[in-house]
Design a protein around this motif. Structure first.
Motif, PDB file in Angstrom:
ATOM      1  N   UNK B  39       0.871  -1.186   0.000  1.00 14.13           N
ATOM      2  CA  UNK B  39       0.000   0.000   0.000  1.00 14.13           C
ATOM      3  C   UNK B  39       0.902   1.228   0.000  1.00 14.13           C
ATOM      4  N   UNK B  40       1.661   1.417  -1.109  1.00 12.72           N
ATOM      5  CA  UNK B  40       2.608   2.530  -1.145  1.00 12.72           C
ATOM      6  C   UNK B  40       1.874   3.868  -1.108  1.00 12.72           C
ATOM      7  N   UNK B  41       2.647   4.874  -0.793  1.00 19.80           N
ATOM      8  CA  UNK B  41       2.092   6.209  -0.571  1.00 19.80           C
ATOM      9  C   UNK B  41       1.173   6.656  -1.709  1.00 19.80           C
ATOM     10  N   UNK B  42       1.538   6.358  -2.962  1.00 17.38           N
ATOM     11  CA  UNK B  42       0.738   6.883  -4.071  1.00 17.38           C
ATOM     12  C   UNK B  42      -0.643   6.252  -4.142  1.00 17.38           C
ATOM     13  N   UNK B  43      -0.840   5.127  -3.447  1.00 16.96           N
ATOM     14  CA  UNK B  43      -2.174   4.510  -3.428  1.00 16.96           C
ATOM     15  C   UNK B  43      -3.010   4.989  -2.241  1.00 16.96           C
ATOM     16  N   UNK B  44      -2.428   5.820  -1.372  1.00 13.19           N
ATOM     17  CA  UNK B  44      -3.143   6.285  -0.181  1.00 13.19           C
ATOM     18  C   UNK B  44      -3.936   7.556  -0.463  1.00 13.19           C
ATOM     19  N   UNK B  45      -4.970   7.728   0.329  1.00 14.28           N
ATOM     20  CA  UNK B  45      -5.703   9.003   0.359  1.00 14.28           C
ATOM     21  C   UNK B  45      -5.214   9.768   1.573  1.00 14.28           C
ATOM     22  N   UNK B  46      -4.366  10.749   1.375  1.00 13.55           N
ATOM     23  CA  UNK B  46      -3.795  11.499   2.509  1.00 13.55           C
ATOM     24  C   UNK B  46      -4.492  12.831   2.722  1.00 13.55           C
ATOM     25  N   UNK B  47      -5.486  13.133   1.927  1.00 11.73           N
ATOM     26  CA  UNK B  47      -6.164  14.431   2.058  1.00 11.73           C
ATOM     27  C   UNK B  47      -7.594  14.277   2.541  1.00 11.73           C
ATOM     28  N   UNK B  48      -8.067  13.025   2.663  1.00  6.99           N
ATOM     29  CA  UNK B  48      -9.449  12.818   3.053  1.00  6.99           C
ATOM     30  C   UNK B  48     -10.422  13.085   1.919  1.00  6.99           C
ATOM     31  N   UNK B  49      -9.922  13.181   0.698  1.00  9.38           N
ATOM     32  CA  UNK B  49     -10.789  13.485  -0.449  1.00  9.38           C
ATOM     33  C   UNK B  49     -11.544  12.254  -0.934  1.00  9.38           C
ATOM     34  N   UNK B  50     -11.059  11.084  -0.561  1.00 13.46           N
ATOM     35  CA  UNK B  50     -11.643   9.857  -1.088  1.00 13.46           C
ATOM     36  C   UNK B  50     -10.835   9.297  -2.254  1.00 13.46           C
ATOM     37  N   UNK B  51      -9.931  10.102  -2.784  1.00 18.63           N
ATOM     38  CA  UNK B  51      -9.094   9.641  -3.906  1.00 18.63           C
ATOM     39  C   UNK B  51      -7.674   9.343  -3.438  1.00 18.63           C
ATOM     40  N   UNK B  52      -7.063   8.358  -4.070  1.00 21.14           N
ATOM     41  CA  UNK B  52      -5.639   8.136  -3.829  1.00 21.14           C
ATOM     42  C   UNK B  52      -4.854   9.301  -4.431  1.00 21.14           C
ATOM     43  N   UNK B  53      -3.616   9.468  -3.971  1.00 20.89           N
ATOM     44  CA  UNK B  53      -2.768  10.521  -4.542  1.00 20.89           C
ATOM     45  C   UNK B  53      -2.549  10.271  -6.034  1.00 20.89           C
ATOM     46  N   UNK B  54      -2.425   9.000  -6.420  1.00 28.19           N
ATOM     47  CA  UNK B  54      -2.250   8.665  -7.842  1.00 28.19           C
ATOM     48  C   UNK B  54      -3.457   9.127  -8.655  1.00 28.19           C
ATOM     49  N   UNK B  55      -4.642   8.812  -8.161  1.00 25.64           N
ATOM     50  CA  UNK B  55      -5.861   9.195  -8.884  1.00 25.64           C
ATOM     51  C   UNK B  55      -5.965  10.727  -8.974  1.00 25.64           C
ATOM     52  N   UNK B  56      -5.619  11.406  -7.873  1.00 30.70           N
ATOM     53  CA  UNK B  56      -5.679  12.878  -7.894  1.00 30.70           C
ATOM     54  C   UNK B  56      -4.675  13.434  -8.890  1.00 30.70           C
ATOM     55  N   UNK B  57      -3.512  12.775  -8.997  1.00 30.36           N
ATOM     56  CA  UNK B  57      -2.506  13.211  -9.977  1.00 30.36           C
ATOM     57  C   UNK B  57      -3.064  13.070 -11.396  1.00 30.36           C
ATOM     58  N   UNK B  58      -3.657  11.924 -11.652  1.00 38.92           N
ATOM     59  CA  UNK B  58      -4.279  11.675 -12.965  1.00 38.92           C
ATOM     60  C   UNK B  58      -5.312  12.768 -13.293  1.00 38.92           C
ATOM     61  N   UNK B  59      -6.200  13.020 -12.336  1.00 39.01           N
ATOM     62  CA  UNK B  59      -7.284  13.981 -12.581  1.00 39.01           C
ATOM     63  C   UNK B  59      -6.750  15.395 -12.787  1.00 39.01           C
ATOM     64  N   UNK B 126       5.609  13.846 -13.566  1.00 35.78           N
ATOM     65  CA  UNK B 126       4.913  14.361 -12.384  1.00 35.78           C
ATOM     66  C   UNK B 126       4.775  13.255 -11.352  1.00 35.78           C
ATOM     67  N   UNK B 127       5.284  13.487 -10.147  1.00 36.18           N
ATOM     68  CA  UNK B 127       5.250  12.464  -9.105  1.00 36.18           C
ATOM     69  C   UNK B 127       3.823  12.032  -8.818  1.00 36.18           C
ATOM     70  N   UNK B 128       3.665  10.747  -8.497  1.00 36.17           N
ATOM     71  CA  UNK B 128       2.339  10.180  -8.253  1.00 36.17           C
ATOM     72  C   UNK B 128       1.842  10.456  -6.849  1.00 36.17           C
ATOM     73  N   UNK B 129       2.713  10.991  -5.978  1.00 42.72           N
ATOM     74  CA  UNK B 129       2.350  11.037  -4.561  1.00 42.72           C
ATOM     75  C   UNK B 129       2.557  12.406  -3.920  1.00 42.72           C
ATOM     76  N   UNK B 130       2.392  13.456  -4.714  1.00 43.50           N
ATOM     77  CA  UNK B 130       2.412  14.810  -4.157  1.00 43.50           C
ATOM     78  C   UNK B 130       0.987  15.344  -4.105  1.00 43.50           C
ATOM     79  N   UNK B 131       0.802  16.364  -3.285  1.00 40.66           N
ATOM     80  CA  UNK B 131      -0.518  16.994  -3.180  1.00 40.66           C
ATOM     81  C   UNK B 131      -0.425  18.409  -3.740  1.00 40.66           C
ATOM     82  N   UNK B 132      -1.354  18.747  -4.604  1.00 36.77           N
ATOM     83  CA  UNK B 132      -1.385  20.077  -5.227  1.00 36.77           C
ATOM     84  C   UNK B 132      -2.778  20.638  -5.090  1.00 36.77           C
ATOM     85  N   UNK B 133      -2.843  21.924  -4.742  1.00 36.82           N
ATOM     86  CA  UNK B 133      -4.130  22.622  -4.759  1.00 36.82           C
ATOM     87  C   UNK B 133      -3.973  23.846  -5.639  1.00 36.82           C
ATOM     88  N   UNK B 134      -4.944  24.099  -6.485  1.00 35.58           N
ATOM     89  CA  UNK B 134      -4.875  25.219  -7.424  1.00 35.58           C
ATOM     90  C   UNK B 134      -4.565  24.692  -8.808  1.00 35.58           C
TER      91      UNK B 134
END
Lengths: 380, 380
Positions: B39-59, B126-134
């Motif tokens: 369950x590496x970091x990129x598969x985790x939801x660290x923002x409480x959004x419901x999405x993994x960091x990978x999925x958020x990167x994709x979107x 683009x890293x799969x496990x960073x958080x970006x807003x904006x």
């Protein structure tokens, strides 16, 4: 009120007229979530010995009184748990309360039952949930106290303080009572509440102050008569319940009277007024004693004399830690990992995880109080 | 090394030649026990959004590049998890590594595959496990970087620092490159490692220093040719693997060559040498960015703008606390009670409980390292 009976009237030695009473009440809210309504403190093993505190109390008393002279007073809900812990307990020595009414009612009812069995009965009351080390010293102190009790005094046990504890009440001792025993027996000048740190240091330096271990040894009738001065209705009710005890009417009489009894600690109905009236003596003792009031106390108990200072209650192999202080209580088979935290308290149970610090261990009670009001009561 | 192609040779706009590459490796040991090998970091939801960091990167990338121009490079073991997170990902855009070989090999292989598909391909990593807003600001910065990349430069993104962070690397920016874009594009003077606090404060006051967000945008061929200056054998192997990619020989060629590849970060094979040679530019951007390196970062992310400062990842209704700081990560349905602890980190998973502090959040990695050696590896 009965005057002290003269010694030469006795044919049975005082120690053989002793019945030990173990009031087993009190959930121990500060030990939540380890302690629960259905797992009160006295049923817990807080020392890692494998025995509950209740069982350890029993085992400490049997060298002093045989099983048929040990009585337990507990809530009806805990009857089965107590019987499981103490298979040797006689059914007539298991006294159940329909609801908790604090120590005056619990110990008073035991006294009322005992004075009917034997007007010269001596009662010793010992909490079910304290930890004691040094059973030989304990036994010696109790035997001395029983002698004083037989003379008509109300005796208590005072522990020579090993440090300026702020979590215990203290006994201010007065003149040595060489008339009662060659040493270790003193008048009680007063009982004092938990002191602040400076006061505690003064007490320890002064030397005349002992920790109040909450034990009482007295003739059953002397104890009740003293209580009756403060709470005559309470004692009348207790004697009425006791008169019916063991008969067909036992349950109905208790049901009728118990609910209306005042909730009051024996400290206020017996110990303090008796001390003020000069009727209280204390036996100063050197055994180790702790009322294990919170997780900081549990940690201190467990780490005594060990190289590492992180206390673990449960499977130590399940704890990975770089901490040199604090306590982990592990009731699950999960790994508990501590990184860079000192003096932390971690209590890991199946349905609740508590994290606090030794300094805030007392505040657990506040949380429990809050949960009672705001929900979560099913976890208490 | 290929010279920058002249702009007028292009008929397809640069942005339509962009393929976004998402290297999805890295367990994120500092986020253990939430992060695990499976369950590496990129598969985790660290923002409480419901999405993994990978999925958020994709979107975040799909407004810039359509699904058929997004490529993921990940370990073979994570193939199914990645496909489950990204059902739109084309099978030919899922590149798997038989073992982790750091970012030079991962991004380099993607570049080698892309230059074969289109010699004018532009790669954005683009890293799969960073958080970006904006995301609008993000998109604008990437479009600017793509223009610079099309001119033959290697572009990176620098974030205007909002505070003197000591946990990030910095980019020292040089002259504005008005020839590439009207604003926000600068030469990169150098990359600097994570600074101490005083240095970080100097950087923020100075103004010429930006957080290194670890993004690279360049023509695939330019990137590989730059890498070949430092690691010619590596690039030769990557181009050999790429030549066989999609054929019957793909697996056997990769098997033969992959294990011998050097493990080296792209910072050392591309970014730093290119900056030293004056070939690196950066786009200065204002979007919010965090590489979420540890639980202190997760706490800071979650509490941004909220009244209470205790961060909760999981079901907040299961947390009872008097704390105004710290973080609880709850993966179980147990109640988590905090009493009198501040800045604590509590991570409650099915088989491991971690307790640390925000100040020691980085040290979790040391514990993980220790467990690898001393046992407990099955929990990693």
């Amino acid at each position: 009120m009965t005057d002290p009976s003269p010694v030469d009237a006795r044919t049975v030695p005082a120690i053989e007229r002793l019945t030990c009473v173990i009031p087993a009440g009190g959930v121990g809210s500060r030990l939540w979530p380890l302690s629960r309504a259905n797992a009160p403190k006295f049923l817990l093993d807080l020392t890692g010995s494998g025995d509950s505190l209740l069982r350890a109390t029993w085992d400490r008393l049997t060298p002093i009184a045989p099983a048929d002279r040990i009585m337990v007073v507990t809530g009806s809900a805990h009857r089965e748990s107590v019987e499981a812990q103490l298979p040797e307990l006689l059914v007539e020595n298991l006294v159940t309360e329909s609801e908790p009414k604090d120590s005056s009612a619990a110990i008073g009812l035991a006294a009322a039952i005992l004075e009917l069995r034997d007007p010269d009965a001596i009662l010793g009351s010992f909490a079910a949930d304290h930890v004691i080390r040094g059973n030989v010293l304990f036994e010696r102190a109790i035997r001395t106290a029983v002698q004083a009790a037989d003379q008509g005094h109300i005796a208590t046990i005072g522990i020579h303080p090993s440090h300026p504890a702020t979590g215990f009440g203290y006994i201010e001792s007065g003149a040595a009572r060489g008339d009662l025993a060659p040493f270790d027996v003193y008048d009680v000048t007063s009982f004092v509440e938990k002191p602040d740190e400076q006061t505690a240091r003064d007490y320890v330096e002064h030397g005349g102050f002992l920790w109040n271990a909450g034990m009482f040894i007295a003739r059953a009738t002397v104890l009740l008569d003293q209580m009756a001065l403060a709470e005559p209705d309470l004692v009348r009710s207790l004697r009425e319940i006791a008169a019916a005890w063991g008969t067909d009417q036992a349950a109905s009489v208790r049901e009728r009277l118990w609910h209306g009894l005042p909730k009051i600690a024996i400290d206020y109905t017996v110990a303090e007024p008796a001390a003020a009236a000069g009727k209280m003596v204390c036996v100063a003792a050197h055994f180790e004693w702790d009322d294990v009031g919170d997780f900081a106390s549990v940690a201190n108990l467990l780490t005594r004399g060990r190289g590492s200072d992180l206390a673990v209650l449960g499977d130590g192999a399940q704890v990975l830690s770089d901490a040199s202080s604090g306590i982990v209580v592990s009731e699950s088979d999960r790994l508990v990992a501590l990184v860079g935290v000192e003096d932390v308290v971690v209590v890991d149970t199946a349905d609740v995880l508590l994290v606090t610090s030794k300094a805030h261990a007392q505040d657990v009670k506040n949380l429990v109080t809050r949960m009672r009001v705001t929900g979560g009561g099913h976890l208490l």
